[in-house]
Design an enzyme around this catalytic site. Sequence first.
Site, mmCIF file in Angstrom:
data_model
loop_
_atom_site.group_PDB
_atom_site.id
_atom_site.type_symbol
_atom_site.label_atom_id
_atom_site.label_comp_id
_atom_site.label_asym_id
_atom_site.label_seq_id
_atom_site.Cartn_x
_atom_site.Cartn_y
_atom_site.Cartn_z
ATOM 1 N N SER A 27 -23.464 37.308 58.654
ATOM 2 C CA SER A 27 -22.615 36.123 58.635
ATOM 3 C C SER A 27 -23.485 34.914 58.951
ATOM 4 O O SER A 27 -24.009 34.811 60.063
ATOM 5 C CB SER A 27 -21.504 36.297 59.684
ATOM 6 O OG SER A 27 -20.776 35.104 59.845
ATOM 7 N N LYS A 73 -22.259 36.708 53.992
ATOM 8 C CA LYS A 73 -21.066 35.873 54.211
ATOM 9 C C LYS A 73 -21.554 34.522 54.662
ATOM 10 O O LYS A 73 -22.435 34.436 55.520
ATOM 11 C CB LYS A 73 -20.191 36.545 55.270
ATOM 12 C CG LYS A 73 -19.267 35.636 56.069
ATOM 13 C CD LYS A 73 -18.269 36.470 56.864
ATOM 14 C CE LYS A 73 -17.917 35.806 58.192
ATOM 15 N NZ LYS A 73 -16.977 36.629 58.998
ATOM 16 N N LYS A 119 -20.318 30.670 56.096
ATOM 17 C CA LYS A 119 -19.219 29.887 56.642
ATOM 18 C C LYS A 119 -19.035 28.656 55.771
ATOM 19 O O LYS A 119 -20.029 28.054 55.320
ATOM 20 C CB LYS A 119 -19.552 29.457 58.077
ATOM 21 C CG LYS A 119 -19.677 30.625 59.043
ATOM 22 C CD LYS A 119 -18.315 31.191 59.379
ATOM 23 C CE LYS A 119 -18.406 32.251 60.450
ATOM 24 N NZ LYS A 119 -17.079 32.821 60.778
ATOM 25 N N ASP A 179 -16.190 32.368 54.561
ATOM 26 C CA ASP A 179 -15.252 32.406 55.689
ATOM 27 C C ASP A 179 -14.990 30.966 56.131
ATOM 28 O O ASP A 179 -15.908 30.260 56.556
ATOM 29 C CB ASP A 179 -15.865 33.223 56.849
ATOM 30 C CG ASP A 179 -14.922 33.362 58.040
ATOM 31 O OD1 ASP A 179 -13.783 32.862 57.983
ATOM 32 O OD2 ASP A 179 -15.339 33.992 59.047
ATOM 33 N N GLU A 238 -12.345 34.562 53.311
ATOM 34 C CA GLU A 238 -11.824 34.920 54.637
ATOM 35 C C GLU A 238 -11.137 33.730 55.278
ATOM 36 O O GLU A 238 -11.690 32.633 55.329
ATOM 37 C CB GLU A 238 -12.997 35.420 55.496
ATOM 38 C CG GLU A 238 -12.585 35.931 56.868
ATOM 39 C CD GLU A 238 -13.779 36.509 57.648
ATOM 40 O OE1 GLU A 238 -14.788 36.905 57.027
ATOM 41 O OE2 GLU A 238 -13.704 36.526 58.888
ATOM 42 N N ASP A 291 -8.425 37.076 58.972
ATOM 43 C CA ASP A 291 -9.119 37.376 60.231
ATOM 44 C C ASP A 291 -8.207 36.889 61.363
ATOM 45 O O ASP A 291 -7.374 37.647 61.875
ATOM 46 C CB ASP A 291 -10.496 36.667 60.207
ATOM 47 C CG ASP A 291 -11.256 36.704 61.527
ATOM 48 O OD1 ASP A 291 -10.710 37.180 62.525
ATOM 49 O OD2 ASP A 291 -12.425 36.235 61.584
ATOM 50 N N LYS A 350 -11.027 42.929 63.930
ATOM 51 C CA LYS A 350 -11.824 42.832 65.153
ATOM 52 C C LYS A 350 -10.982 43.536 66.196
ATOM 53 O O LYS A 350 -9.906 43.037 66.563
ATOM 54 C CB LYS A 350 -12.051 41.363 65.546
ATOM 55 C CG LYS A 350 -12.935 40.623 64.546
ATOM 56 C CD LYS A 350 -13.111 39.165 64.897
ATOM 57 C CE LYS A 350 -13.952 38.483 63.819
ATOM 58 N NZ LYS A 350 -13.938 37.011 63.950
ATOM 59 N N GLY A 367 -17.014 40.503 63.618
ATOM 60 C CA GLY A 367 -17.784 40.355 64.855
ATOM 61 C C GLY A 367 -17.528 39.016 65.494
ATOM 62 O O GLY A 367 -17.003 38.090 64.861
#
Length: 368
Positions: free
Chosen positions: A135, A161, A163, A188, A213, A238, A262, A290
């Site tokens: 990530s 992934k 952000k 995400d 996400e 998420d 998670k 995570g």
Amino acid sequence: MKVDSITLYHAIMKLRNPFRTSFGVTQEREIMITRVQAEGLDGYGECIAEKGPWYSGETIDSCQSIINNFISPWLKKTDLDHPTDFKKLVQQIKGNQMAKACMEDAIWDLYGQIENKSLQKLIGGTKESIPSGISLGIQQNVDILIEKIGKALEKNYQRIKIKIEPGWDVEIVKKIRDIHPNIPLMVDANSAYRLKDKDIFISLDKFNLMMIEQPLQYYDILDHAKLQKEIATPICLDESIKSADDARVAIEADATRIINVKPARVGGITETLRIHELAKKTGIPLWCGGMLETGIGRAKNLAVASLSTFTQPNDISESERYYTNYLVNPIFELNSDGTISVPNKLPGLGIKVNLNAIEKYASMKVKL
Ligand code: OSB
Ligand code: MG
């Protein structure tokens, strides 16, 4: 199992690189570690709540308060037969999933040691190693991001992934796709958008992303379902999924086609097992997310990610990527095929927790 004492440690952990998401930058993580003693053994858990309520409504201090005022006195009065009894013990407490989870984790760890079984075995995880994804936070510029992606691909991470946030989305994905047309890639947003921004997601739809996400607000199941109708790329929730019931509702509404689980966000391992059952019934693919955990939280995540329904690459990267100091032994390394082995040779969490290191980095120690 009768709990004798509970100790909460706040450890200050320095990240190797600042981690920027749409809700803020983390340079140093204050992490609460729970140590629960019973039958002469130590069980450990890690609280994923952050200092401020930006990812969720919980904070380290709110978790400590809930544990101190409710969970700890209740736990000390109870003789638990099995870790799944913990959920019943705390069911009267609304919300506060992260506070519950870090205590439940320590109970699972203790139980594994008493029964001489790894957490993986206790929960029925089947894989010996799990696919690892990375990530990557928002960077100062796109060249830095592209360099980081190149390094992650060299290490064989199984998916990338990134952000995103308004102003760091379509153009960035386009530049990555120009260089890497076929890599497993996802984004995400950490709730940075509203349904009125749907054109951004319609534009992202043509880049063959594995999933998007948490594009919208954490309470917004309905708007996620509306957005999913407009795009072919699967939405993966998420922040919105705080329980197995949330998962059921979101699946029924077609607001999520993949779920980032998670375990600590949903209140613990027992609740995660309910989502695992739901995934078996509905066929919805899962993966383990995570929160920049230390080795304690990640050992648990590895066991969870080894469940059969966790079929997508996970946000569980090698230890070296996160912090400059370690709390467990051995640390987690990336295998050459981009997987991480599940620690299942020792009972409980399957790793040795280094209490000296926790004591050394602790900024606060509270004995309950
Ligand atoms: O949204 O998945 C997230 C880290 C902190 C807060 C939220 C998130 C993340 C990550 C990190 O993406 C994943 C990891 O631990 O490697
Ligand atoms: Mg996320």
